[in-house]
Enzyme design. Sequence first.
Site, short mmCIF file in Angstrom:
data_model
loop_
_atom_site.label_atom_id
_atom_site.label_comp_id
_atom_site.label_asym_id
_atom_site.label_seq_id
_atom_site.Cartn_x
_atom_site.Cartn_y
_atom_site.Cartn_z
N CYS A 14 24.92 -34.88 25.12
CA CYS A 14 23.47 -35.37 25.53
C CYS A 14 22.01 -34.66 25.26
CB CYS A 14 23.95 -35.83 26.90
SG CYS A 14 25.26 -36.56 27.14
N ASP A 127 20.33 -33.90 33.08
CA ASP A 127 21.63 -34.13 32.47
C ASP A 127 22.06 -35.38 32.68
OD1 ASP A 127 24.20 -33.77 31.07
OD2 ASP A 127 24.87 -32.58 32.19
#
Length: 163
Positions: A14, A127
Site C-alpha cells: 500500500c 495504513d
Amino acid sequence: MTYRVCFVCTGNICRSPMAESVFRARAAEAGLDGLVAVDSAGTDGWHEGEHADPRTVSVLEEHGYGGAHVARRFEPSWFARLDLVIALDTGHLRALRRLAPTGEEARKVRLLRSYDPTAGDDLDVPDPYYGHRDGFERCLEMVEAASTGLLAAVREELEGRAA
C-alpha cells in the site's frame, strides 16, 4: 554516482509502493532519472511476491502514476547500498533502526512526512489497508506533499557530491 532511496511500510503493498511510484515520477520530472534509484520494501514478508493492493494501483493510475509492483521484505544487508531509507510511520522507523547493522546506517532512516513542512507533529502516513478507498486517496496526498521536500533534500545531497 546514483543516490539510492528505499521506501518502507509494513507489507509493501500500500504505502511504500505508492511512495516509490510518486517519488520515481518526481525524480524523473526533475531530470534526475539516471541519478536517483527508487525502490520499496516491507518490514514484514506477509505479501512477498504479491502485486500492490488493487486500491493502491487504482489510485496511482488515476493520478497518472505507474502501478506495477511486486512486494518484498526489507533486508538489513541493503543498508550498505542505500543512501536513504524512508519509513512511512514511526513503527517502521523504530523497526528499521533496530535492523540497521551500525549507528551510521540507522541514521539513514527518516520518516517520509518529516519532509513535509505542513505535516505538523503527526508524521505517520496511516495504513489504508483495512479502510476504504478514501484512505488510499489521503495516503497519496500525504506522499505527494512530502515528496516535494524529499526531492529538494535529495537534490541537495547530489549537488554536495558533485562539489
